[in-house]
Write a protein that holds these residues in place. Sequence first.
Motif, PDB file in Angstrom:
ATOM      1  N   ALA A 427      46.873  15.983  -6.827  1.00  0.00           N
ATOM      2  CA  ALA A 427      46.550  15.088  -5.594  1.00  0.00           C
ATOM      3  C   ALA A 427      46.179  15.723  -3.781  1.00  0.00           C
ATOM      4  O   ALA A 427      45.933  16.120  -3.225  1.00  0.00           O
ATOM      5  CB  ALA A 427      48.259  14.785  -5.248  1.00  0.00           C
ATOM      6  N   GLU A 428      46.952  17.345  -3.801  1.00  0.00           N
ATOM      7  CA  GLU A 428      46.835  17.749  -3.127  1.00  0.00           C
ATOM      8  C   GLU A 428      45.173  18.501  -2.805  1.00  0.00           C
ATOM      9  O   GLU A 428      44.439  18.053  -1.472  1.00  0.00           O
ATOM     10  CB  GLU A 428      47.185  19.235  -3.188  1.00  0.00           C
ATOM     11  CG  GLU A 428      47.170  19.925  -1.261  1.00  0.00           C
ATOM     12  CD  GLU A 428      47.560  19.545  -0.235  1.00  0.00           C
ATOM     13  OE1 GLU A 428      46.965  19.749   0.478  1.00  0.00           O
ATOM     14  OE2 GLU A 428      49.039  18.686  -0.326  1.00  0.00           O
ATOM     15  N   SER A 429      44.611  18.392  -3.615  1.00  0.00           N
ATOM     16  CA  SER A 429      42.994  18.496  -3.615  1.00  0.00           C
ATOM     17  C   SER A 429      42.289  17.689  -3.547  1.00  0.00           C
ATOM     18  O   SER A 429      41.685  17.939  -2.700  1.00  0.00           O
ATOM     19  CB  SER A 429      42.573  19.348  -5.487  1.00  0.00           C
ATOM     20  OG  SER A 429      42.783  20.107  -5.302  1.00  0.00           O
ATOM     21  N   LYS A 434      38.498  17.287  -1.543  1.00  0.00           N
ATOM     22  CA  LYS A 434      38.087  17.705  -2.926  1.00  0.00           C
ATOM     23  C   LYS A 434      38.309  16.671  -4.484  1.00  0.00           C
ATOM     24  O   LYS A 434      38.871  16.709  -5.297  1.00  0.00           O
ATOM     25  CB  LYS A 434      38.805  19.383  -3.782  1.00  0.00           C
ATOM     26  CG  LYS A 434      38.603  20.333  -2.756  1.00  0.00           C
ATOM     27  CD  LYS A 434      39.416  21.526  -3.576  1.00  0.00           C
ATOM     28  CE  LYS A 434      39.067  22.744  -2.408  1.00  0.00           C
ATOM     29  NZ  LYS A 434      40.245  23.874  -3.235  1.00  0.00           N
ATOM     30  N   LEU A 435      37.049  15.619  -3.875  1.00  0.00           N
ATOM     31  CA  LEU A 435      37.451  14.437  -4.708  1.00  0.00           C
ATOM     32  C   LEU A 435      37.507  14.733  -6.102  1.00  0.00           C
ATOM     33  O   LEU A 435      37.381  13.549  -7.166  1.00  0.00           O
ATOM     34  CB  LEU A 435      36.458  13.462  -4.215  1.00  0.00           C
ATOM     35  CG  LEU A 435      36.863  13.008  -2.103  1.00  0.00           C
ATOM     36  CD1 LEU A 435      35.431  11.753  -2.561  1.00  0.00           C
ATOM     37  CD2 LEU A 435      37.790  12.160  -2.534  1.00  0.00           C
ATOM     38  N   LYS A 436      36.675  15.752  -6.797  1.00  0.00           N
ATOM     39  CA  LYS A 436      36.365  15.679  -7.820  1.00  0.00           C
ATOM     40  C   LYS A 436      37.966  15.126  -8.778  1.00  0.00           C
ATOM     41  O   LYS A 436      37.725  14.963 -10.466  1.00  0.00           O
ATOM     42  CB  LYS A 436      35.874  17.607  -8.431  1.00  0.00           C
ATOM     43  CG  LYS A 436      35.488  17.200 -10.041  1.00  0.00           C
ATOM     44  CD  LYS A 436      34.406  18.301  -9.962  1.00  0.00           C
ATOM     45  CE  LYS A 436      34.063  18.867 -11.480  1.00  0.00           C
ATOM     46  NZ  LYS A 436      33.552  20.053 -11.693  1.00  0.00           N
ATOM     47  N   ALA A 437      38.741  16.046  -7.836  1.00  0.00           N
ATOM     48  CA  ALA A 437      40.086  15.914  -8.565  1.00  0.00           C
ATOM     49  C   ALA A 437      40.885  14.250  -8.422  1.00  0.00           C
ATOM     50  O   ALA A 437      41.357  14.428  -9.424  1.00  0.00           O
ATOM     51  CB  ALA A 437      41.412  16.770  -8.066  1.00  0.00           C
ATOM     52  N   GLU A 464      44.335   4.684  -1.478  1.00  0.00           N
ATOM     53  CA  GLU A 464      45.167   4.545  -0.786  1.00  0.00           C
ATOM     54  C   GLU A 464      46.989   5.758  -0.500  1.00  0.00           C
ATOM     55  O   GLU A 464      47.655   5.650   0.514  1.00  0.00           O
ATOM     56  CB  GLU A 464      46.038   3.126  -0.752  1.00  0.00           C
ATOM     57  CG  GLU A 464      44.790   2.024  -0.532  1.00  0.00           C
ATOM     58  CD  GLU A 464      45.294   0.842  -1.167  1.00  0.00           C
ATOM     59  OE1 GLU A 464      46.407   0.527  -1.088  1.00  0.00           O
ATOM     60  OE2 GLU A 464      44.457  -0.155  -0.879  1.00  0.00           O
ATOM     61  N   ALA A 465      47.466   5.666  -1.885  1.00  0.00           N
ATOM     62  CA  ALA A 465      48.081   6.818  -2.059  1.00  0.00           C
ATOM     63  C   ALA A 465      48.566   8.507  -1.512  1.00  0.00           C
ATOM     64  O   ALA A 465      49.233   8.405  -0.289  1.00  0.00           O
ATOM     65  CB  ALA A 465      49.037   6.387  -3.363  1.00  0.00           C
ATOM     66  N   LEU A 466      47.385   8.883  -1.369  1.00  0.00           N
ATOM     67  CA  LEU A 466      47.374   8.960  -0.979  1.00  0.00           C
ATOM     68  C   LEU A 466      46.864   9.641   0.465  1.00  0.00           C
ATOM     69  O   LEU A 466      46.443  11.380   1.092  1.00  0.00           O
ATOM     70  CB  LEU A 466      46.228  10.412  -1.590  1.00  0.00           C
ATOM     71  CG  LEU A 466      46.149  10.510  -3.130  1.00  0.00           C
ATOM     72  CD1 LEU A 466      44.789  11.018  -3.679  1.00  0.00           C
ATOM     73  CD2 LEU A 466      47.185  11.808  -2.934  1.00  0.00           C
TER      74      LEU A 466
END
Length: 469
Positions: A427-429, A434-437, A464-466
């Motif tokens: 989530a932090e990535s 870092k959209l790969k995560a 949205e949640a992130l």
Amino acid sequence: MYEAVIGLEVHLHLKTRTKAFCGCEAEYFGQAPNTHTCPVCLGLPGSLPVPNRKAVEFGLKLALALGSRVPERLLFHRKNYFYPDLPKNYQISQYDLPLGQGGSLPLGGRAVRIKRLHLEEDAGKSLHLEGRTLLDLNRAGSPLIELVTEPDLHTPEEARLFLQRIQALVQTLGISEASPEEGKLRADVNVSLRRPGEGLGTKVEIKNLNSFKSVQRALEYEIRRQTEILRRGERVKQATLGFEEGSGKTYPMRTKEEEADYRYFPEPDLPPVPLPRAWLEEIRASLPELPWEKEARYQGLGIKPQDAEVLAYTPALARFLDQALALGEASPQALANWLLADVAGLLRERGLALEDTRLTPKALARLVALFERGEVTSRVAKTLLPELLEGQDPEALVRERGLRVVADEGALRRVVAEVLAAMPEAAESVRQGKLKALEALLGQVMRRTRGQAKPEVVRRLLLEALGVG
């Protein structure tokens, strides 16, 4: 720079119950040797041939489909040549009044011209074992169509494609199985080289090629061989060649025969066969939709040209697709996509043909419709496909297993929150760009919803949640 000029002689076994000129069963593949013979096909003195009406009808179907000119009567000839496995020592064939002359077959935006097609009888089969030759005469007298093209082909790939098109046509017409592996489609090729714009060079003939791959390989080798001869300033000699599968090379069989060597003359035991115009029109009216007509119809329905071509020239797929389209449940392109990708891939993986499964046009159309309406995800649909091959109903499977798409965004948000809490590093990535995560998070949500959530909806809810735009 040399250009290849290629003509084909295609031999097609007709799917008749009996042989060309007698009442013996015509099927020879997988039969005990010499069990389908009689005085006529054994060439015994005093026996008389009688033309097979169904064989003539099948030949006329092909002639009319190709747009060939059909004569008012057929005349059979004797072709005199030593055939070790044809007891009469001559072949009943046709010469100046064949079933059809002229016509063409569409190929790659142009037409390959047909020179002629005629009806004749096949020879038997020789089996060479440990210094002995055994003869099986079950095939002797079986009805063949020999189709001869004009020298309109220029590459080995074109020759292979032409044969595949002819195979699709005769299977669509229902007149031949045209299976090379059973010897029911064989080809001789004539090839010569010339400089572009010049007259025809000296041709050689390569005999008895029993697969599309063999035709292509034999032509590739022979074009290389003739090119080297011409580059050395030598002349190509006219000859009849064989092809050795193991080495991939051609080899000399005999000096090329000319037409006069066969000493054609009218078959004295067979009078001319009239072809009433009313019968021809009846046969013409019975012709099914031809592959190139089918291809145009598929494109008119919105199917991509490349997909339409593959489907139209694969009779089993075309029949299946037409039955599925008639139901009106799924869009034509979606059905084409599933047939050519998912269904075809599964069949290759299992080594099966479509007709070997219990998959029905109705079942596939319903599965594709469920996916198109958004009632199941692509993942769920592909998971169910193997069971459809076993005869299962997709709607029943979805209903019994609760596999419909999870559309409740409130429920999905709860799953998203659970996944983010379980995977804080991923989530932090994503928050750091870092959209790969994001794919790992998406995969977890899909697993927890058993693949029933729409991926695009889940991706939106995760972002949205992130707090990521």
